[in-house]
Design an enzyme around this catalytic site. Structure first.
Site, PDB file in Angstrom:
ATOM      1  N   CYS A  54      23.063 -38.520 -14.935  1.00  0.00           N
ATOM      2  CA  CYS A  54      22.109 -37.474 -14.533  1.00  0.00           C
ATOM      3  C   CYS A  54      21.044 -37.259 -15.609  1.00  0.00           C
ATOM      4  O   CYS A  54      21.354 -36.956 -16.757  1.00  0.00           O
ATOM      5  CB  CYS A  54      22.866 -36.176 -14.257  1.00  0.00           C
ATOM      6  SG  CYS A  54      21.822 -34.705 -14.166  1.00  0.00           S
ATOM      7  N   GLY A  55      19.779 -37.401 -15.220  1.00  0.00           N
ATOM      8  CA  GLY A  55      18.681 -37.236 -16.175  1.00  0.00           C
ATOM      9  C   GLY A  55      18.611 -35.846 -16.771  1.00  0.00           C
ATOM     10  O   GLY A  55      18.353 -35.677 -17.970  1.00  0.00           O
ATOM     11  N   HIS A  56      18.841 -34.821 -15.951  1.00  0.00           N
ATOM     12  CA  HIS A  56      18.809 -33.443 -16.447  1.00  0.00           C
ATOM     13  C   HIS A  56      19.947 -33.201 -17.445  1.00  0.00           C
ATOM     14  O   HIS A  56      19.786 -32.460 -18.417  1.00  0.00           O
ATOM     15  CB  HIS A  56      18.927 -32.466 -15.280  1.00  0.00           C
ATOM     16  CG  HIS A  56      17.748 -32.486 -14.357  1.00  0.00           C
ATOM     17  ND1 HIS A  56      16.479 -32.127 -14.763  1.00  0.00           N
ATOM     18  CD2 HIS A  56      17.636 -32.844 -13.051  1.00  0.00           C
ATOM     19  CE1 HIS A  56      15.643 -32.245 -13.754  1.00  0.00           C
ATOM     20  NE2 HIS A  56      16.319 -32.678 -12.710  1.00  0.00           N
ATOM     21  N   CYS A  57      21.103 -33.828 -17.178  1.00  0.00           N
ATOM     22  CA  CYS A  57      22.239 -33.694 -18.096  1.00  0.00           C
ATOM     23  C   CYS A  57      21.923 -34.344 -19.439  1.00  0.00           C
ATOM     24  O   CYS A  57      22.256 -33.799 -20.502  1.00  0.00           O
ATOM     25  CB  CYS A  57      23.496 -34.335 -17.493  1.00  0.00           C
ATOM     26  SG  CYS A  57      24.000 -33.642 -15.901  1.00  0.00           S
TER      27      CYS A  57
END
Length: 495
Positions: A54-57
């Site tokens: 996950c990019g946001h993670c």
């Protein structure tokens, strides 16, 4: 010699009931074997459920670790932890995780959803507030100054009588506003330092006018709205940290100004926006969006814009099906902005509906192509049943449906009273139909023009039964309802 052996066995058994909790960069690493122990042994525990891909993670990870380190260095009882939700799928499910990252705060056994920002200081501010008093006591001038200096935005109540009803209202607001710091002082020297009278509330900030006094009667809703409006800059830059405040705030009408920082004139354009922004403060939120960020390409698509049009402006009204408005005068000047927003507020602007040019061969193939200009003529033809798929080109579910839908068109191509059609709903809009999820499949019935949305399996057999049952089949499909609730089903309002 059996006694020591028995003790040893007991120790091993006891130890095995508590799985070791390892740490990475001061963050506790939790699994199904140790999460309950971690929650029990820590009064205050913030847990991030993440997915490695996950990019946001990935963006959150260094800030999360920085926050954990700072809390550890100050001896705080607050601990930060993380769970790999892809490995611990059952655990994530048990804790109600539906997207990534999901952060939950466990406070003496009870749990609340995290509602703060994603920078280290924001994380620390949020968890600290959730473990301490709603407003920090500021008994001296030095403590008040230090408090104001430590925060970009700080709201202080100046009250001699700390038992008054106004104080209770102030503290109730402080307890409900998660992402701001609140202080309270009853010291006359502090009053004198900031030139305020007893009973006043002042919002201090490190931008725009520096500080603003709340001049209304102390009412919970009024004070909440005051803080929501004045804690944001006159012109807000859209990014990961401000997105939640922008879209979840009380102001639902937004002027979005698309600019490029790389062009070198970003600050100049922002200055042009400030005077109009002051006039409409609390009514229309002024927001800049960077044209240099590829992450925002979907926003450009939503407005039917190309980056070559930048600088450009649009208005969006969130509470009216994401209604969009386009200015007659596109140049970004203070005068044009003022004229555009004034016309919008006075209800003198028309909604801007996206449309594509109608292809010359739109009806050549079994699946007909609809755009905004031919939609009403085809879909509301009372002599025919018309099945329309509303899709997004980037939607994975839509791409999977292509061969099925084309086969459906081929199957019914010779029907005289049935049309199989599709429309790119990201590039075409019509007043009569509001699309939220992709794909959405609707049957427009002949004679009545009644519409029925298909909720069954996206198969040739299922769609055929839907058509042949005159829209009865596929209305109570639990599987489809569950899929629509899933996080990876694309929604039109996900900017």
């Amino acid at each position: 010699m059996k006694f020591p052996t028995l003790i040893l066995a007991f120790i091993c058994l006891f130890a095995s009931t508590f799985a070791k909790i390892e740490t990475e960069d001061s963050v506790l690493v939790l699994t199904k074997d140790n999460i309950e122990e971690a929650i029990k042994s820590n009064d205050y525990l913030l847990v991030e459920f993440y997915a490695p891909w996950c990019g946001h993670c990935k963006a959150l990870a260094p800030e999360y670790a920085k926050a954990a380190k700072k809390l550890e260095e100050t001896g705080s009882p607050i601990k930060l932890a993380k769970v790999d939700a892809i490995v611990e799928t059952k655990l994530a499910e048990e804790h109600g995780v539906r997207g990534y990252p999901t952060l939950k705060f466990y406070r003496k056994g009870s749990v609340i959803d995290y509602g703060g920002g994603r920078q280290a200081d924001d994380i620390i501010k949020w968890v600290t507030k959730k473990t301490g008093p709603a407003a920090k006591d500021l008994p001296t001038v030095k403590e008040a100054k230090d408090f104001i200096e430590a925060h970009d935005v700080a709201t202080i109540g100046f009250f001699k009588d700390v038992e008054s009803l106004d104080v209770k209202a102030f503290l109730e607001v402080a307890a409900t506003v998660d992402d701001h710091a609140f202080g309270i002082s009853s010291n006359e020297e502090v009053f004198s330092e900031y030139g305020v009278e007893d009973g006043k509330i002042v919002l201090f900030k490190k931008f725009d006018e520096g500080k603003v006094e709340f001049k209304d009667d102390i009412d919970i809703l009024k004070l909440q709205n005051f803080i929501a409006v004045y804690s944001l800059p006159l012109v807000v830059e859209f990014n990961q940290d401000t997105a939640q405040k922008i879209f979840n705030g009380n102001i639902k009408s937004h002027l979005l100004v698309f600019l490029s920082k790389e062009s070198g004139d970003f600050d100049e354009y922002v200055e042009r926006l400030k005077e109009p922004a002051k006039k409409f403060r609390g009514e229309v939120l002024f927001v800049t969006i960077s044209a240099d960020e590829s992450d925002y390409d979907r926003i450009f698509e939503f407005f039917g814009m190309k980056k070559s049009e930048v600088p450009a402006m649009r208005i969006i009204k969130l509470e009216q099906d994401m209604a969009k408005y386009k200015p007659d005068k596109p140049e970004i000047t203070s005068e044009n902005v003022l004229e555009f927003v004034t016309a919008f507020v006075e209800g003198k602007t028309k909604k801007h509906l996206l449309t594509q040019d109608l292809p010359e061969d739109w009806d050549k193939n079994p699946v007909k192509v609809l755009v905004s200009t031919n939609f009403n003529e085809v879909a509301f033809d009372k002599t025919k049943n018309v099945l329309v798929e509303f899709y997004a080109p980037w939607c994975g579910h839509c791409q999977q449906l292509i061969p099925v839908y084309e086969a459906l068109g081929e199957k019914y191509k010779d029907s005289e009273d049935l049309v199989i059609a599709k429309m790119d709903a990201t590039a075409n809009e019509v007043e009569s139909v509001k699309i939220i999820n992709y794909p959405t499949i609707i049957l427009f019935k002949k004679e009545s023009n009644d519409r029925v949305e298909y909720n069954g399996e996206r198969t040739l057999e299922g769609l055929s039964k839907f058509i042949e049952s005159d829209g009865v089949y596929g209305q109570a499909a639990e599987e489809a309802q569950e899929e629509d609730e899933d996080d990876d089903v694309p929604r039109k309002d996900e900017l």
